[in-house]
Design an enzyme around this catalytic site. Structure first.
Site, PDB file in Angstrom:
ATOM      1  N   SER A   1      27.974   3.772 -27.097  1.00 59.45           N
ATOM      2  CA  SER A   1      26.696   3.552 -27.755  1.00 59.45           C
ATOM      3  C   SER A   1      26.861   3.657 -29.277  1.00 59.45           C
ATOM      4  O   SER A   1      27.696   2.949 -29.830  1.00 59.45           O
ATOM      5  CB  SER A   1      25.684   4.572 -27.221  1.00 59.45           C
TER       6      SER A   1
ATOM      7  N   ASP B   1      23.403  -2.058 -17.859  1.00 65.02           N
ATOM      8  CA  ASP B   1      23.017  -1.590 -19.198  1.00 65.02           C
ATOM      9  C   ASP B   1      22.220  -2.695 -19.892  1.00 65.02           C
ATOM     10  O   ASP B   1      22.766  -3.731 -20.237  1.00 65.02           O
ATOM     11  CB  ASP B   1      24.298  -1.262 -19.987  1.00 65.02           C
TER      12      ASP B   1
ATOM     13  N   HIS C   1      22.588   2.252 -19.205  1.00 66.49           N
ATOM     14  CA  HIS C   1      23.345   2.596 -20.404  1.00 66.49           C
ATOM     15  C   HIS C   1      24.003   3.975 -20.285  1.00 66.49           C
ATOM     16  O   HIS C   1      25.111   4.185 -20.761  1.00 66.49           O
ATOM     17  CB  HIS C   1      22.403   2.554 -21.609  1.00 66.49           C
TER      18      HIS C   1
END
Lengths: 208, 401
Positions: B173, B339, B372
């Protein structure tokens, strides 16, 4: 794009391809499976190799061997490579499983100075006889699938392939056919090769 | 190097120092390092931030050649406690699955560093620290920071520690954004780079979600234009709502359905009211309320902003490939099928850019319904991929197994 085509000539295929490759060249193997060919070329020819592979298992196995392999699809992902990115772009026992073989070949021609394609020959006499005498879709040693579950959706013969190369402006630099696990070089793909080859390996380049 | 003088003007208890202990077979060192007025952090905004402190953890032992360093970059709400028990929440490190003895990032083999990012709230200088110019907490007078600033600060700490080469930079991320920034800004220092579930630029949708979170914080009357520390208030409600909204984006619809469905929370029937009738509501409220105990509202504003501003190609003439031209680092990009915050297409753009410059890149898309957040969870396929990549890179680097 794992090599799950029921081919037990796979190893010969890899060796034949390896013979065609100049040392220390840049190679892209499209449909590289577990990375067997790239690993072979790395150890024998000291190449700078890259791979594209559809299956997660194949990618993982390749990455674990230290190979640079991206998960991707021959039909859609070759367009992302720049022109002339590689000395050789290889499609080993995979072209018959692509959705658009012509477009794939065109992309390979664009990104590689040389193109190497190996494929099972659907013109082999055993295949012909099977269809002739049984009236059923042939299942052979090289093509061990039923018509309804085969990944091989675009099968061709040696002559079919040669004429597609001609149409795409790909010159045949070298051609090998495999019969009963023996490889022989052919000067020109003719009716003889078309009848007896189990598999064929073509080294192609752009005719400018 | 552990006992460098506390810099003049450094805030409150901050300074340079460290403690060491053993946890779960890992040699953990908790440390902080202060950079004084002679070593300001030159921010992308043009401001020189000084003094500043970086708080970090290390695991394992640096080898004699200093060639076994793994830098872990944390995500938006992460911190330096990647593999050790979090001092505030008491929970295991956020990447305990990934980092430890025998784990893919093997602490018996590698010297692992994880730094709290600049602007953060776990010890590294951020908006809740004292502004030496005023003697009051920075609040909104803290300069806006970027992912580039985070990485620049990390590099300064490594320089101070005498570490030049990084065997591997890894993160998911926002951590993945830092990995990309590292690879672009310091290619000669990065042997291998593992950006996970990330993007080379923050999407409009993601900026939109961040804006919702920021507005929730700012709408809390206790936020006081960011000066809540001086007012003795705490915009916990706003921060909790921001966390709740964001948390939804970290999951996936199938995972939410699997975990909660329309199940009711501790009751047999709906109440015709606005209590947390549904388990999912209760879960989100819990996520919000525990988050505020460990995170600072202004840090949330600043760090989300840094992500919004991230557009790596922008620094390279708008062509992402130029960010990596000539790189000799080897890359392994990882994405997850479910995700939708940093979808596979975002990660593929990184791969395409790397392919365009003939970089050594591997890429795998992991099948999972965990969204995610999958990069933080026990995902065997991810571990298999990363273990293979890291081990083979280590062999190439001559690091014994």
């Amino acid at each position: 794009m794992s090599n799950g085509y029921g081919l037990d000539t796979g190893r010969i295929d890899l060796d034949l391809i390896a013979q065609m490759i100049a040392p220390e060249s840049r190679v892209l193997d499209v449909g590289c499976g577990d990375g067997d060919l790239l690993a072979l070329l790395r150890s024998q020819k000291d190449i700078d190799g890259r791979g594209v592979e559809l299956s997660q298992e194949g990618v993982n196995a390749s990455v674990a061997r230290g190979l640079a392999v991206v998960q991707g699809d021959a039909d859609t992902d070759l367009s992302n490579y720049p022109d002339d990115a590689f000395d050789y772009v290889i499609l080993s026992q995979t072209i018959q499983a692509t959705r658009n073989p012509k477009a794939v070949l065109r992309e390979m021609k664009r990104i590689g100075r040389h193109v190497i394609v190996s494929f099972p020959n659907f013109g082999n006499w055993r295949v012909r006889l099977k269809l002739l005498f049984t009236g059923r879709m042939p299942e052979t040693r090289s093509l061990g699938y039923s018509w309804y579950d085969t990944p091989n959706i675009h099968l061709c013969t040696v002559l079919d392939f040669a004429s597609l190369c001609d149409e795409l402006g790909l010159e045949i630099e070298d051609a090998l056919i495999v019969t009963r696990n023996k490889a022989r070089r052919i000067s020109n793909p003719g009716i003889f090769a078309n009848l007896f080859a189990n598999d064929a390996v073509f080294l192609l380049s752009r005719n400018t | 190097m552990n006992t460098i003088d506390k810099a003049a003007g450094a805030s409150d208890a901050k300074g340079s120092g460290s403690t060491e202990f053993e946890e779960g077979g890992i040699r953990v060192r908790r440390a902080s390092m202060t950079f004084g007025p002679d070593e300001p952090l030159a921010l992308d905004s043009g401001v020189n931030l000084s003094p500043f402190t970086i708080t970090y953890e290390t695991y394992g032992t640096l080898n004699a050649a200093k060639s076994n360093v793994v830098l872990i970059c944390h995500a938006l709400t992460g911190d330096q406690y990647a593999a050790s028990t979090h001092p505030l929440s008491g929970k295991p490190g956020w990447w305990a699955h990934m980092v430890g003895p025998g784990r893919p990032i093997d602490t018996n083999r590698f010297f692992v560093i994880c730094q709290n990012v600049i602007g953060g709230c776990m010890g590294t200088t951020g908006p809740r620290d004292i502004d030496p110019a005023t003697g009051r907490p920075y609040g909104l007078s803290f300069p806006v920071i970027t992912v580039g600033d985070m990485v620049r600060a990390q590099a300064m700490l490594l320089d101070r520690l005498g570490i030049h080469d990084l065997f591997c930079v890894i993160g998911g991320s926002m951590g993945g954004m830092q990995v990309l920034q590292w690879a672009a800004a310091y290619p000669e220092r990065v042997f291998s780079a593992i950006p996970i579930a990330t993007a080379a630029r923050h999407s409009a949708q993601n900026i939109a979600f961040h804006e919702v979170g920021r507005q929730a914080i700012m709408a809390d009357p206790e936020w006081k234009q960011g000066a809540y520390l001086s007012h003795g208030t705490n915009p916990a409600k706003g921060l909790a709502v921001a966390r709740m909204a964001a948390h939804i984006t970290y999951l996936s619809e199938p995972a939410l359905h699997r975990k909660f469905g329309r199940n009711l929370q501790d009751r047999d029937a709906i109440t015709y009211g606005f209590d947390a009738d549904f388990q999912i509501e209760s879960y989100l409220r819990h996520q919000g309320s525990t988050f505020v105990d460990r995170f600072d509202a202004n840090s949330y504003l600043y760090i989300t902003r840094a992500m919004d501003y991230f557009d790596l190609a922008d620094d390279f003439g708008g062509v992402l490939a130029n960010a990596f031209r000539g790189t000799t680092s080897r890359f392994c990009v990882v994405s997850f099928t479910s995700d939708w915050l940093f979808p596979t297409s975002d990660n593929r753009q990184i791969v395409h850019a790397l392919n365009a410059v003939a970089a050594n890149v591997s890429f795998v898309e992991i099948k999972t319904d965990k969204g995610h957040d999958a990069f933080l969870l026990d995902e065997p396929e991810m571990f298999t991929t990363l273990r293979g990549f890291i081990d083979s890179a280590a062999r190439t680097r001559g690091l014994a197994g």
